[in-house]
Design an enzyme around this catalytic site. Sequence first.
Site, mmCIF file in Angstrom:
data_model
loop_
_atom_site.group_PDB
_atom_site.id
_atom_site.type_symbol
_atom_site.label_atom_id
_atom_site.label_comp_id
_atom_site.label_asym_id
_atom_site.label_seq_id
_atom_site.Cartn_x
_atom_site.Cartn_y
_atom_site.Cartn_z
ATOM 1 N N GLY A 152 3.122 2.919 -11.379
ATOM 2 C CA GLY A 152 2.272 2.238 -10.423
ATOM 3 C C GLY A 152 2.308 2.926 -9.070
ATOM 4 C CB CYS A 153 -0.253 3.238 -6.440
ATOM 5 S SG CYS A 153 -0.816 1.520 -6.406
ATOM 6 C CG ASN A 154 1.828 -0.856 -4.108
ATOM 7 O OD1 ASN A 154 1.507 -0.501 -2.982
ATOM 8 N ND2 ASN A 154 1.064 -1.623 -4.855
#
Length: 247
Positions: A152-154
Site C-alpha cells: 500500500g502507498c501509505n
Amino acid sequence: MTLRVAVAGATGYAGGEALRLIAGHPGLAVSALCAGTTRGPIEDYQPHLRSLAGLHVQETNPETLADADIAILGLPHGASAAVSAQIAELNPDCLIVDLGADHRLISAEDWEAYYGTQAAEPWTYGMPELIRHTGPTQRELLAAATHIAAPGCNASAVTFASQPAIAAGLADGTGIVAALAVGYSGAGKALKPHLLASEALGSAVAYGVGGTHRHIPEIAQNLRAAGATTRSLSFTPVLVPMSRGIH
C-alpha cells in the site's frame, strides 16, 4: 526474451501507472488491457501512454488475463482474490501481481478486523526494500515468487521512514506517530462528492482516524519483519489538494 503482460484495471490510476512502467521496460510487452466497465482505445483513458495508442480495452475475464506471462490486477479491494484464483487454475505458470490489498496481510484476523470480509491467502510482499531481521531477504523471496502482493502507498511511506531505526536497534516499533499528506489519486477515479475539486481545493481533511485506517496492520506487519514488537501505531493520513504523492 519479451514477456507478455495483461493488465486488469487498465483505465484506472494504479493500472495506468503499471502500464507506464511496462511501456518503458525493454523486456515487457502489453498483450491485453482489461477494465470493469470502460471500453475503447486506451488513449481515451491514459493519453500519456503514447506507445500503447491503438490498443483497446476489453472486458475483465480470467481467460484473457491467464493468456499472458504476467497478469497485473489493479482491481478494487476484495475483487482480486477470486480472479487470481481462476487465473492460477487456467495457467499455473502465470506470474500474478495484485495491486490491491487482498493478499498483503499475513494475519487473517487483521484482515477481517479492518476489511470486514473473509481473508484471502497471503502472497509474497512486493517490497524488495523490506528489511527482514531473520531468514532470506525480501529480494530473495521475490525472485522465487509467482504471486506478488504490491504494498500500500501509505504503508510504504511509513515503512521506509521507520524500518531503518528498528533494524538498527534505535526503536522497538512502539510510540511511532505518522502523519501523512496524501494526494487525491489514491482514492481512485470513481466520482464521489467529497473528492470533487470544489470540495477539496483549499482544504485538508484527515480520514481513517482513530486507529481505523486499513494500512495500520500492514505497517505493523512490516515493522515486525524488521524486529519490532508493535501491532499498532498512531497513524493519521490527511488529504491535501494535490493529485498524487505522499510527503
